[in-house]
Design a protein around this motif. Sequence first.
Motif, PDB file in Angstrom:
ATOM      1  N   ASP A  82       3.505 101.212 -70.473  1.00  9.88           N
ATOM      2  CA  ASP A  82       4.018 101.711 -69.273  1.00  9.88           C
ATOM      3  C   ASP A  82       3.280 101.229 -67.882  1.00  9.88           C
ATOM      4  OD1 ASP A  82       6.074 102.966 -67.469  1.00  9.88           O
ATOM      5  OD2 ASP A  82       5.500 105.195 -68.185  1.00  9.88           O
ATOM      6  N   VAL A  83       2.890 100.161 -67.948  1.00  5.94           N
ATOM      7  CA  VAL A  83       2.129  99.741 -66.567  1.00  5.94           C
ATOM      8  C   VAL A  83       3.134  98.431 -66.185  1.00  5.94           C
ATOM      9  CG1 VAL A  83       0.397  98.582 -65.618  1.00  5.94           C
ATOM     10  CG2 VAL A  83      -0.049 100.382 -67.403  1.00  5.94           C
ATOM     11  N   VAL A  84       3.886  98.613 -65.144  1.00  2.00           N
ATOM     12  CA  VAL A  84       4.507  97.768 -64.461  1.00  2.00           C
ATOM     13  C   VAL A  84       4.000  97.152 -63.107  1.00  2.00           C
ATOM     14  CG1 VAL A  84       6.582  98.116 -65.615  1.00  2.00           C
ATOM     15  CG2 VAL A  84       6.233  99.392 -63.502  1.00  2.00           C
ATOM     16  N   LYS A  85       4.610  96.355 -62.376  1.00  6.50           N
ATOM     17  CA  LYS A  85       4.119  95.936 -60.887  1.00  6.50           C
ATOM     18  C   LYS A  85       4.705  97.051 -59.871  1.00  6.50           C
ATOM     19  CE  LYS A  85       2.833  91.173 -61.407  1.00  6.50           C
ATOM     20  NZ  LYS A  85       3.313  89.673 -60.746  1.00  6.50           N
ATOM     21  N   VAL A  86       4.080  96.868 -58.618  1.00 14.00           N
ATOM     22  CA  VAL A  86       4.819  97.567 -57.668  1.00 14.00           C
ATOM     23  C   VAL A  86       4.387  96.593 -56.587  1.00 14.00           C
ATOM     24  CG1 VAL A  86       2.472  99.238 -57.351  1.00 14.00           C
ATOM     25  CG2 VAL A  86       5.025  99.671 -56.304  1.00 14.00           C
ATOM     26  N   ALA A  87       5.248  96.764 -55.383  1.00 14.07           N
ATOM     27  CA  ALA A  87       5.144  95.911 -54.283  1.00 14.07           C
ATOM     28  C   ALA A  87       5.657  96.358 -53.418  1.00 14.07           C
ATOM     29  CB  ALA A  87       5.742  94.357 -54.472  1.00 14.07           C
ATOM     30  N   VAL A  88       5.146  96.072 -52.131  1.00 13.82           N
ATOM     31  CA  VAL A  88       5.496  96.505 -50.742  1.00 13.82           C
ATOM     32  C   VAL A  88       5.657  95.604 -49.692  1.00 13.82           C
ATOM     33  CG1 VAL A  88       5.075  98.270 -48.651  1.00 13.82           C
ATOM     34  CG2 VAL A  88       4.344  98.956 -51.069  1.00 13.82           C
ATOM     35  N   GLY A 112       5.532  90.158 -42.079  1.00 12.12           N
ATOM     36  CA  GLY A 112       5.894  89.890 -43.224  1.00 12.12           C
ATOM     37  C   GLY A 112       4.909  90.173 -44.339  1.00 12.12           C
ATOM     38  N   ASN A 113       4.140  91.112 -44.229  1.00 13.24           N
ATOM     39  CA  ASN A 113       2.950  91.468 -45.160  1.00 13.24           C
ATOM     40  C   ASN A 113       3.534  91.760 -46.623  1.00 13.24           C
ATOM     41  OD1 ASN A 113       0.857  91.139 -43.597  1.00 13.24           O
ATOM     42  ND2 ASN A 113       0.581  93.515 -43.316  1.00 13.24           N
ATOM     43  N   ILE A 114       3.088  91.421 -47.787  1.00 13.15           N
ATOM     44  CA  ILE A 114       3.570  91.696 -49.109  1.00 13.15           C
ATOM     45  C   ILE A 114       2.267  91.942 -49.780  1.00 13.15           C
ATOM     46  CG2 ILE A 114       4.678  90.920 -51.201  1.00 13.15           C
ATOM     47  CD1 ILE A 114       5.963  88.824 -49.550  1.00 13.15           C
ATOM     48  N   ALA A 115       2.045  93.155 -50.368  1.00 18.14           N
ATOM     49  CA  ALA A 115       0.915  93.671 -51.245  1.00 18.14           C
ATOM     50  C   ALA A 115       1.633  93.929 -52.535  1.00 18.14           C
ATOM     51  CB  ALA A 115       0.498  94.979 -50.676  1.00 18.14           C
ATOM     52  N   VAL A 116       0.825  93.596 -53.575  1.00 17.80           N
ATOM     53  CA  VAL A 116       1.284  93.774 -54.981  1.00 17.80           C
ATOM     54  C   VAL A 116       0.236  94.645 -55.746  1.00 17.80           C
ATOM     55  CG1 VAL A 116       1.853  92.587 -57.220  1.00 17.80           C
ATOM     56  CG2 VAL A 116       2.694  91.578 -54.983  1.00 17.80           C
ATOM     57  N   GLY A 117       0.605  95.458 -56.357  1.00 20.47           N
ATOM     58  CA  GLY A 117      -0.170  96.292 -57.414  1.00 20.47           C
ATOM     59  C   GLY A 117       0.365  96.671 -58.673  1.00 20.47           C
ATOM     60  N   PHE A 118      -0.172  97.550 -59.344  1.00 26.95           N
ATOM     61  CA  PHE A 118       0.448  98.112 -60.571  1.00 26.95           C
ATOM     62  C   PHE A 118       0.476  99.578 -60.556  1.00 26.95           C
ATOM     63  CE2 PHE A 118      -1.069  94.002 -61.450  1.00 26.95           C
ATOM     64  CZ  PHE A 118      -0.223  93.426 -62.139  1.00 26.95           C
ATOM     65  N   CYS A 142       9.911  98.988 -50.860  1.00 22.92           N
ATOM     66  CA  CYS A 142       8.940  99.292 -51.999  1.00 22.92           C
ATOM     67  C   CYS A 142       9.775  98.926 -53.253  1.00 22.92           C
ATOM     68  CB  CYS A 142       8.448 101.092 -51.930  1.00 22.92           C
ATOM     69  SG  CYS A 142       6.973 101.284 -53.089  1.00 22.92           S
ATOM     70  N   ILE A 143       9.170  98.192 -54.292  1.00 25.18           N
ATOM     71  CA  ILE A 143       9.756  97.923 -55.278  1.00 25.18           C
ATOM     72  C   ILE A 143       8.782  98.241 -56.693  1.00 25.18           C
ATOM     73  CG2 ILE A 143      11.053  95.829 -56.384  1.00 25.18           C
ATOM     74  CD1 ILE A 143      10.237  94.529 -53.743  1.00 25.18           C
ATOM     75  N   VAL A 144       9.654  98.539 -57.771  1.00 26.95           N
ATOM     76  CA  VAL A 144       8.751  98.600 -58.934  1.00 26.95           C
ATOM     77  C   VAL A 144       9.680  97.812 -59.869  1.00 26.95           C
ATOM     78  CG1 VAL A 144       9.639 100.951 -59.509  1.00 26.95           C
ATOM     79  CG2 VAL A 144       7.853 100.240 -60.700  1.00 26.95           C
ATOM     80  N   GLY A 145       8.825  97.103 -60.954  1.00 29.74           N
ATOM     81  CA  GLY A 145       9.549  96.189 -61.640  1.00 29.74           C
ATOM     82  C   GLY A 145       8.635  95.535 -62.712  1.00 29.74           C
ATOM     83  N   ILE A 179      -0.269 102.585 -52.363  1.00 27.76           N
ATOM     84  CA  ILE A 179      -0.159 101.177 -52.034  1.00 27.76           C
ATOM     85  C   ILE A 179       0.698 101.219 -50.637  1.00 27.76           C
ATOM     86  CG2 ILE A 179       1.790 100.674 -53.503  1.00 27.76           C
ATOM     87  CD1 ILE A 179       0.852  97.924 -53.867  1.00 27.76           C
ATOM     88  N   THR A 180       0.273 100.329 -49.698  1.00 26.66           N
ATOM     89  CA  THR A 180       1.122  99.977 -48.592  1.00 26.66           C
ATOM     90  C   THR A 180       1.231  98.520 -48.350  1.00 26.66           C
ATOM     91  OG1 THR A 180      -0.633  99.751 -46.995  1.00 26.66           O
ATOM     92  CG2 THR A 180       0.117 101.786 -47.458  1.00 26.66           C
ATOM     93  N   ASP A 181       1.721  97.997 -47.334  1.00 26.33           N
ATOM     94  CA  ASP A 181       1.967  96.428 -47.230  1.00 26.33           C
ATOM     95  C   ASP A 181       0.893  95.762 -46.876  1.00 26.33           C
ATOM     96  OD1 ASP A 181       2.021  97.888 -44.431  1.00 26.33           O
ATOM     97  OD2 ASP A 181       2.059  95.937 -43.880  1.00 26.33           O
TER      98      ASP A 181
END
Length: 563
Positions: A415-421, A429-435, A458-461, A547-549
């Motif tokens: 149950d570990v997926v990506k999260v992005a802002v 236009g910042n994009i940050a990616v985490g989990f 904010c996206i989780v996928g 997590i932020t941008d």
Amino acid sequence: MLEQMIDQGAGRVPADIVLKHGRFFDLVTGELVESDIAICGERIVGTFGNYRGKQEIDISGRIVVPGFIDTHLHIESSLVTPHEFDRCVLPKGVTTVICDPHEIANVLGVAGIKFFLDSALHTIMDIRVQLSSCVPATHMETSGAELLIDDLLPFVDHPKVIGLAEFMNFPGVLAKDPKAMAKLRAFQGRHIDGHAPLLRGTDLNGYIAAGIRTEHEATSAEEALEKMRKGMHVLVREGSVSKDLKALMPIMTERHSHFVALCTDDRNPLDIADQGHLDYLIRTAIAGGVEPLVIYRAASISAARAFGLHDRGLIAPGQRADLVVIDSLEGCHAETVLAAGRVVSDALFATRKSVPPVGRNSVKAPHVNAACFRSPSNSGKTRVIGIVPGKIITEDLEYELETGPEGVMPDLERDVVKVAVIERHGKNGNIAVGFVHGFGLQSGAIASTVSHDSHNICIVGTNDADMAAAANRLSEIEGGLVVVRDGKVLAELALPVAGLMSLEPYENVRESLRRLRHAAEELGSVLEEPFLQLSFVALPVIPHLKITDKGLVDVDRFELIGI
């Protein structure tokens, strides 16, 4: 009018409205009193007696309680405009709300606050506004606006303004940050609302010494009691995600009742429809063993006194005629509601003047593709945001994750997926990616422009392609909520007012939320409210990992960190 109030209260002439043959809950003694209630204009003028009325309403077998007061909320989190929120919640007995419009202020700045103040002048419910104190909330995110003290001062004397809203930057207070100090200094002698999760000991003393008097972030009875004993009024919160009522029931006693009020903070129309608003908190508290006198005081007189609203909260002569006729104290189902002496009805709502929407086309995010969401790290040892269901506090976890050509990979079995802002205000236009751990997704992506407090995307996928499709769809619909699988939109809700609020009636929003929840469940979501839970993943003033941008944030150290 004053002369009429005196004459009608003295029973010399018929009152404008009389509620007859019922009982009212006396919050001074805790007794149920058999009495008529006489109303002249906006005020109660008579109790403990029999009255004649120009209009008489038979409430035989019913109980009257003072109108409920929500002491801290963000109307934007209901996903509808103030006018629709009025129509949604007032019939449930909530006659006063004290809102902080910092969600729209983080997107639009002064224009967002003005929209709320203009709306508050025309709603039937009494909407009071606290001026947003922390826009942006921190330096670790990109907001659409910044509000300095000179931006707030023109609104100080507005008739709907109470004071300064939740001061989230408690590290800034303790460090005597100049911008924070300017706001605190300007509002000394006025109401200043607090926001200090887990702050204890002498640091809490220093924070309160700045003139901060109310606080809604206590999540344990011990924390709440310390804050009360140090002079704070504790606002017990039960929203769609932040559910603190059960944990705080031990401090909800008659001895403490003068220092306890209720708030929802963030509650959406689906939960309001299925469960209720403050009426739900009252029912739940009584079912959990809280004395009715305590919870009804918290819902009205204690709340009113905490925020200096001395004209309401009791059923007594001279008080504002905000009244709720209910079936029983335990049931708390509103049958008739009066707001400032007016019987709430569709016809009454129809008399309101509309306010033009603001913040259209506010989503200015870059067009993205799957490659934008590749993890920049080549190390499998990864810090992961841990979701705590029913809380906005998150855990700081660590997982060994596999790496590949696209960097660190999700692990669906654990149950570990990506999260992005994605920054969406058109600034960088910042994009940050985490989990993140705890959503339960097995396919697809969910995304939102409701992302506290700066409201970036904010996206989780589970995969980069669906995350990109979800982000791009949000730009197309001027912001909102969306669920995507295999590149196809399964459900969505457009929120074109600053990317935060719908232009649709609350009933339509409610049904869209049902479809969105069902679609999220199809992806494997295990959360009761995945969208609001997602919105708090990017809130860097609530412990522990966010997590932020600009990247991952260690909230305990109040600094940006690497993945």
